[in-house]
Design an enzyme around this catalytic site. Structure first.
Site, short mmCIF file in Angstrom:
data_model
loop_
_atom_site.label_atom_id
_atom_site.label_comp_id
_atom_site.label_asym_id
_atom_site.label_seq_id
_atom_site.Cartn_x
_atom_site.Cartn_y
_atom_site.Cartn_z
N ASP A 12 0.87 -1.16 0.00
CA ASP A 12 0.00 0.00 0.00
C ASP A 12 0.92 1.22 0.00
O ASP A 12 2.11 1.12 0.33
CB ASP A 12 -0.88 -0.05 1.26
N ASP A 14 0.02 5.07 1.02
CA ASP A 14 -0.15 5.98 2.16
C ASP A 14 -0.24 5.19 3.46
O ASP A 14 -1.10 4.34 3.63
CB ASP A 14 -1.41 6.84 1.97
N GLN A 56 -6.97 5.89 -4.35
CA GLN A 56 -6.78 7.33 -4.43
C GLN A 56 -8.13 8.00 -4.69
O GLN A 56 -8.38 8.54 -5.77
CB GLN A 56 -5.74 7.68 -5.50
N ASP A 137 -1.74 -0.83 5.77
CA ASP A 137 -2.00 -0.32 7.11
C ASP A 137 -3.48 -0.34 7.49
O ASP A 137 -3.84 0.08 8.58
CB ASP A 137 -1.45 1.11 7.25
#
Length: 173
Positions: A12, A14, A56, A137
């Protein structure tokens, strides 16, 4: 002759590679998660393709355009190369059902937790799903990994070292 399947590291973006400041899309807002360039370099040195898989939704919400995402990814790549590392491919989902940009305001098969971006990557790369993994995350990242049939590893930049998580993932633990 088709390329032999190999393990792939799906990451991933971000919260795993860069600090998630919320809708990060400007190159000057790139702040690495501690150890991220080193973790990517470890994967590169092991011959494991590194593929970024990122939602996104800022595109669908009208906060920025696809060109901004692509320019940010080019900047990430440039910064990684300066540190002796690289990403083999970036895949992003610009969609969100509650978006304000009609073209992107859809329910799609590529937005995690659905596995569409991973499936697209598997068409472009010979992926050995049994030995591949996705580090993310969020629970949606782990769910996308499960839907695609690869190991999902939940990462917390506040309490874990990305380098150590990558080392364990490469060792199959």
């Amino acid at each position: 002759m088709p390329e032999a399947a190999k393990p792939v590291a799906f990451l991933d973006r971000d919260g795993v590679l860069n600090v998630d400041h919320g809708y990060v899309h400007r190159p000057e807002r790139l702040e690495w998660v501690a150890g991220a360039p080193e973790a990517v370099r470890l994967l590169n040195e092991a011959g494991i393709p590194v593929i970024v898989i990122t939602n996104q939704s800022g595109v669908a919400r009208g906060y920025f355009g696809e060109t901004d995402v692509q320019q940010f990814h080019a900047h990430v790549q440039e910064q990684l190369r300066a540190r002796g590392a690289h990403v083999d491919a970036f895949y992003y989902c610009p969609h969100h059902p509650q978006g304000t940009v009609a073209e992107f305001a859809i329910a799609c098969d590529c937005r995690k937790p659905k596995p569409g971006m991973l499936e697209r990557a598997a068409r472009d790369f010979a992926v050995d799903r049994r030995r591949s993994f996705l580090i993310g995350d969020k629970d949606d990242d782990v769910a996308a990994a499960a839907a695609f049939g690869v190991r999902g590893i939940k990462f917390d930049a506040k309490t874990q070292s990305l380098v150590e998580v990558v080392r364990k993932a490469m060792a199959g633990r």
